[in-house]
Design an enzyme around this catalytic site. Structure first.
Site, PDB file in Angstrom:
ATOM      1  N   ARG A 140      37.501  28.897  49.177  1.00 23.61           N
ATOM      2  CA  ARG A 140      36.819  30.008  49.810  1.00 23.61           C
ATOM      3  C   ARG A 140      36.196  30.973  48.808  1.00 23.61           C
ATOM      4  NH1 ARG A 140      40.270  27.840  52.892  1.00 23.61           N
ATOM      5  NH2 ARG A 140      41.681  28.030  51.134  1.00 23.61           N
ATOM      6  N   THR A 141      36.959  31.369  47.788  1.00 17.05           N
ATOM      7  CA  THR A 141      36.447  32.384  46.870  1.00 17.05           C
ATOM      8  C   THR A 141      35.238  31.861  46.099  1.00 17.05           C
ATOM      9  OG1 THR A 141      38.661  33.337  46.649  1.00 17.05           O
ATOM     10  CG2 THR A 141      37.037  33.932  44.980  1.00 17.05           C
ATOM     11  N   LYS A 170      40.219  22.609  24.237  1.00 14.35           N
ATOM     12  CA  LYS A 170      40.171  22.436  22.777  1.00 14.35           C
ATOM     13  C   LYS A 170      40.805  23.608  22.036  1.00 14.35           C
ATOM     14  CE  LYS A 170      35.738  19.963  23.008  1.00 14.35           C
ATOM     15  NZ  LYS A 170      34.332  19.964  22.548  1.00 14.35           N
ATOM     16  N   ARG A 191      38.105  33.344  37.695  1.00 16.13           N
ATOM     17  CA  ARG A 191      39.478  33.169  38.195  1.00 16.13           C
ATOM     18  C   ARG A 191      40.298  32.557  37.068  1.00 16.13           C
ATOM     19  NH1 ARG A 191      41.514  30.857  43.901  1.00 16.13           N
ATOM     20  NH2 ARG A 191      40.941  33.007  44.369  1.00 16.13           N
ATOM     21  N   HIS A 219      43.565  40.521  43.085  1.00 13.34           N
ATOM     22  CA  HIS A 219      42.436  39.802  43.673  1.00 13.34           C
ATOM     23  C   HIS A 219      41.600  40.857  44.402  1.00 13.34           C
ATOM     24  CE1 HIS A 219      39.943  36.756  45.183  1.00 13.34           C
ATOM     25  NE2 HIS A 219      40.821  35.918  45.697  1.00 13.34           N
TER      26      HIS A 219
END
Length: 392
Positions: A140-141, A170, A191, A219
Site C-alpha cells: 500500500r505505501t 555490498k 522505508r 510512520h
C-alpha cells in the site's frame, strides 16, 4: 525502461546511461539509466510515468485514458500553503505537524481526490522525479506514493527490497545511497528497518525525504492518512475516544497516530495489547506531558462498546526474536461479529493493513469497517504531501 520517443535525441541516451552505469553503484544503475535522460527528456519521462518494475506498468494521469472526460471541480485546488506547511522541508515524524498544518493538508487532500486524467491538476508535477527506496516489504505505501506521483504527472524511480538488491548488500552506507539517489530525483520516499533511518537520510541531503516507515519507529504519512480518515468518517478529530489494539510496542502506525492526535482537544486513548507488546513508555510519557488521558485494558469487548475509533493492528511476527512469544500473542484480540455488535453505530473500525486474522472477513461488509476507505485516503494525502514538499 522509460521510453523516450524522440528520434535524434534518443541516440544519446544509451551512451549517457552507459557512463552512469560505470560510475554508479548497483542500487542506482537502473535509476541512473532513467535519470540520464534529464533534463532534456524529463518531461517525456514524466508523461510516460516510470520504468516497468516487477511487471507493473505505471501510467501517468497526465495522459487521459481512452473515453475519459474532465468534470468540473467541486473543490478548488489550493495554491501554496499559508500554515506551517510552507516551511516543511521533509516528513520524518508525526510531531512536525500542528493542527493548522493538518487542517490545511486535509483541504489539499480533498482537492486531490477530485483530480482526473487530462485535467490541468493532473500535470502539476510534470518534470519532477520521485525515488522510492524500500528496504522492507510494502504494498500500500509504495504503490500509493507511486500512484500519487503518477496521478500528478510526475516520474517514478523505484526499487523494492533495496537491502538485498542494492549496494547496501555490498556494504554501502544509507547516507551514501541517499546522496547518490538525490542526484537522480527531486524527492525521496524511504522505508528502512532501522529506527531513525529517515532522520539520518534527511540530514544527509537537501532534497525532501519522506519517512515511509523506519522499523519500530514512526510512520508519519500513515498517521496523516489515519487522522484524515477519522476526520472524514466522524466529521471531527476533537472529543473522541480511540481504542488502539494489537502490537502497540512494534506498531509504528499506532505510535505515530497517538502522537498526531495530540494536536486535537479532548482525545482519550485506551490501549489493548498482550503484555509483551504493550504501548511504549515514551508515548505514554508524551501523552502525560500534554495532558491527555490514557488507560490500558485487556477487555476488548468492553473497550469496543465505548470508543469512537477502534484501531486494530496485526501482531508483527517479523519484529519477534522468539517465535514462541509471537504465537502466544497472536489471536488474543480479534474483531469479529461479537465485537461489532458491541461497537456503537456511529463508530468506525480502522486497520493500517495488511491484516491476517485479527479482523474476520465477515466484518468487511459492515459500513463501520473503514479500513479499505482508509487505504484509499492514503493516495490523496500523499498527493497533497508531494505538492507541499515540492512547493508547487
Amino acid at each position: 525502461h522509460a521510453h523516450v520517443p524522440f528520434g535524434d535525441a534518443r541516440r544519446s541516451l544509451p551512451a549517457r546511461a552507459a557512463r552512469a552505469r560505470r560510475d554508479t553503484p548497483l542500487v542506482d544503475s537502473r535509476m541512473a539509466f532513467v535519470a540520464a535522460a534529464a533534463p532534456a527528456f524529463r518531461s517525456a519521462i514524466a508523461l510516460n510515468a516510470a520504468p516497468r518494475n516487477n511487471g507493473v506498468s505505471r501510467v501517468s494521469a497526465a495522459c487521459p485514458r481512452r473515453g475519459s472526460s474532465v468534470a468540473a471541480r467541486a473543490t478548488p485546488m489550493p495554491g501554496l500553503p499559508t500554515s506551517g506547511l510552507k516551511d516543511l522541508s521533509n516528513c520524518v515524524k508525526a510531531a512536525q505537524f500542528d493542527q493548522a498544518m493538518l487542517s490545511e493538508l486535509f483541504v489539499i487532500a480533498d482537492a486531490m481526490s477530485e483530480v482526473r486524467p487530462g485535467s490541468p491538476e493532473s500535470t502539476m508535477l510534470q518534470g519532477y522525479l520521485m525515488s522510492t527506496l524500500f528496504y522492507e516489504p510494502s504494498t500500500r505505501t509504495r504503490l500509493s506514493f507511486e500512484g500519487a506521483m503518477g496521478r500528478l504527472g510526475g516520474g517514478i524511480l523505484s526499487t523494492e527490497s533495496a537491502g538485498e538488491y542494492s549496494s547496501a548488500a555490498k556494504g554501502e552506507t544509507l547516507e551514501d545511497t541517499i546522496r547518490t539517489v538525490e542526484g537522480y530525483s527531486d524527492i525521496i520516499v524511504l522505508r528502512h528497518f532501522d529506527k531513525g533511518a529517515a532522520r539520518r537520510a534527511a540530514d544527509a541531503i537537501a532534497s525532501p525525504v519522506i519517512n515511509a516507515g523506519d522499523g519500530p519507529g514512526e510512520h508519519p504519512t500513515q498517521a496523516l492518512l489515519d487522522t484524515y480518515t477519522i476526520y472524514k468518517e466522524l466529521g471531527r478529530c476533537d472529543n473522541i475516544k480511540v481504542g488502539l489494539v494489537g502490537d502497540l510496542a512494534n506498531g509504528r502506525t499506532v505510535r505515530s497516530l497517538a502522537s498526531m492526535l495530540t494536536n486535537f482537544n479532548d482525545v482519550e486513548f485506551v490501549f489493548v495489547a498482550p503484555d509483551v507488546v504493550r504501548m511504549g513508555d515514551d508515548i505514554k510519557e508524551e501523552l502525560d506531558a500534554k495532558g491527555f488521558k490514557w488507560s490500558e485494558s485487556d477487555d476488548l469487548l468492553s473497550v469496543a462498546s465505548e470508543v469512537d475509533v477502534l484501531y486494530q493492528t496485526r501482531i508483527q511476527r517479523e519484529r519477534f526474536k522468539d517465535l514462541k512469544e509471537y504465537e502466544a500473542c497472536r489471536g488474543i484480540y480479534t474483531v469479529d461479529k461479537k465485537i461489532m455488535d458491541a461497537l456503537p453505530k456511529s463508530s468506525v473500525v480502522m486497520h493500517p493493513l495488511p491484516r491476517l486474522d485479527e479482523i474476520t472477513v465477515e466484518v468487511d461488509d459492515d459500513p463501520r469497517a473503514a479500513y479499505f476507505r482508509q487505504a484509499k485516503n492514503g493516495l490523496f494525502i500523499r498527493m497533497a504531501l508531494l505538492k507541499v514538499l515540492l512547493k508547487v
